[in-house]
Design a protein around this motif. Structure first.
Motif, short mmCIF file in Angstrom:
data_model
loop_
_atom_site.label_atom_id
_atom_site.label_comp_id
_atom_site.label_asym_id
_atom_site.label_seq_id
_atom_site.Cartn_x
_atom_site.Cartn_y
_atom_site.Cartn_z
N SER A 1 0.83 -1.20 0.00
CA SER A 1 0.00 0.00 0.00
C SER A 1 0.86 1.25 0.00
O SER A 1 0.61 2.20 -0.75
N ALA A 2 1.89 1.25 0.84
CA ALA A 2 2.78 2.42 0.92
C ALA A 2 3.45 2.68 -0.44
O ALA A 2 3.57 3.84 -0.86
N LEU A 3 3.87 1.60 -1.12
CA LEU A 3 4.48 1.75 -2.44
C LEU A 3 3.47 2.30 -3.44
O LEU A 3 3.78 3.21 -4.23
N ALA A 4 2.25 1.76 -3.41
CA ALA A 4 1.21 2.23 -4.33
C ALA A 4 0.91 3.71 -4.11
O ALA A 4 0.82 4.50 -5.07
N PHE A 5 0.79 4.11 -2.86
CA PHE A 5 0.48 5.51 -2.56
C PHE A 5 1.63 6.42 -2.99
O PHE A 5 1.41 7.50 -3.54
N GLU A 6 2.86 5.98 -2.75
CA GLU A 6 4.02 6.80 -3.13
C GLU A 6 4.09 6.97 -4.64
O GLU A 6 4.36 8.06 -5.15
#
Length: 384
Positions: free
Chosen positions: A57-62
């Motif tokens: 999720s963190a990668l997708a948001f970034e």
């Protein structure tokens, strides 16, 4: 604090396709920016969904917040890994999923599966144009949008509307069709373009700007005929027109004008892939933003222009008056002589008409994302 889930399928897919964000996408990106620190990403397809891990999720948001189209392969990889992760069931906690696009809402299994995991859904309704003005949409879109709204209203815990006009239209349609209405709230949208320092003008002489996908309801064809008249009247002294937006659907007449009308060559600039910095600069130095649409669900470019102190000449639509009261100059979207007259007046050096609107703009109170999310967060607390 209530766990938040964000459906980012459309946003990642558009980044994978190296496409610049639309108005709907800018809203979704604002939700990512606001909730990323406490949210998990959700991907969906055909009514099936997967909840990404915290790391994914963190990668997708970034990736989404970077809006770097050169990273499209990473966006594709996140989508592929997300699909594969559906083979194992991520542990999730009861919470709320925020769905800020209309994509995929027609699948009941989507809502039922989320409900089975004790995740309630709150959706944003941007407009009902495919229902109220189906003539401006692709064939079959009306039936699909009706299905989306019927399923969403049956299952959603709450509705966020971008304007009172949109909510009133939704309530009217629901009442007409005999649909139940969940709790709803109006949360107006702020500008989707970050404020930037103004650079030098990209064009010499006076010019006007239109922002939005080239499609029938945006009325580009009409404005292009207005510009042909201006060129016929003033020749090289005619103001220029900058059209910022990709070519859309069923807009052949406007494209024919752009590609084959000799009178418009040099007088009209088409910017189909315009980064925000360039868009911001075009708008900053424009005589006015032109917004001649037949119908709109909201109108973020209007907010962006007025927030920057740029005048607006717009169709007299209820939603525009809701957002900006009597600040813009309003015209009927088919009043050719009226548009020609107003454009000529705003293009004049030391234009009195333009100065008068700039004075009115001083009283504009732009919607803010801070106020938007205060309203949304309070609404989510009430639902909880």
């Amino acid at each position: 604090m209530l766990p938040i889930y964000l459906d980012v399928t459309r946003l990642l897919d558009r980044l994978r396709q190296r496409m610049l964000p639309t108005g709907v996408d800018r809203v979704g990106l604002s939700y990512v920016q606001h909730y990323a620190h406490r949210a998990r990403a959700v991907l969906s397809e055909g009514g099936f969904h997967v909840v990404l891990s915290e790391r994914q999720s963190a990668l997708a948001f970034e990736l989404l917040l970077s809006q770097d189209t050169t990273r499209w392969r990473q966006a594709r990889a996140v989508l592929v890994r997300g699909a594969l992760s559906g083979l194992r069931r991520e542990v999730v906690h009861p919470g709320v999923l925020l769905h800020t696009s209309h994509s995929g809402l027609e699948f009941r299994r989507y809502f039922n599966a989320l409900c089975g995991r004790q995740i309630r859904t709150v959706i944003m309704v941007h407009d009902l144009i495919p229902i109220s003005h189906a003539e401006y949409c692709r064939p079959g879109v009306r039936a699909k949008h009706l299905s989306r709204l019927k399923v969403a209203l049956d299952h959603a815990a709450g509705i966020i509307s971008n304007s009172q006009d949109t909510l009133d239209t939704l309530v009217h349609e629901a009442d007409r069709a005999g649909w139940s209405m969940p709790k709803a709230v109006v949360a107006r949208l702020a500008s989707g373009v970050a404020s930037q320092a103004a650079g030098p003008s990209l064009l010499e002489g006076p010019y006007f700007v239109m922002i939005g996908t080239i499609e029938a309801r945006k009325n580009h064809w009409f404005i292009l005929h207005v510009w042909r008249r201006l060129v016929e009247r003033f020749g090289e002294r005619a103001p220029k027109l900058v059209i910022i937006g990709r070519r859309g659907w069923e807009c052949e007449n406007a494209i024919d004008m752009l590609e084959r009308c000799e009178a418009l060559r040099g007088a009209v600039v088409e910017e189909s892939d315009c980064p925000d910095s360039r868009l911001h600069n075009y708008l900053r130095h424009a005589c006015a933003l032109l917004f001649p649409s037949f119908v709109e669900g909201y109108g973020m470019p209007l907010v962006e222009a007025l927030q920057m102190g740029v005048p607006v000449i717009a169709s007299d639509l209820p939603v525009f008056r809701e957002i900006a009261d009597d600040i813009p100059d309003y015209l009927d979207p088919l009043d050719g002589p009226g548009w020609i007259s107003r454009i000529c007046a705003f293009a004049e050096k030391n234009s009195a008409a333009r100065r008068a609107q700039i004075k009115r703009i001083g009283g504009f109170r732009a919607p803010t994302w801070k106020a938007h999310f205060e309203t949304v967060d309070h609404f989510l607390e009430e639902l909880a």
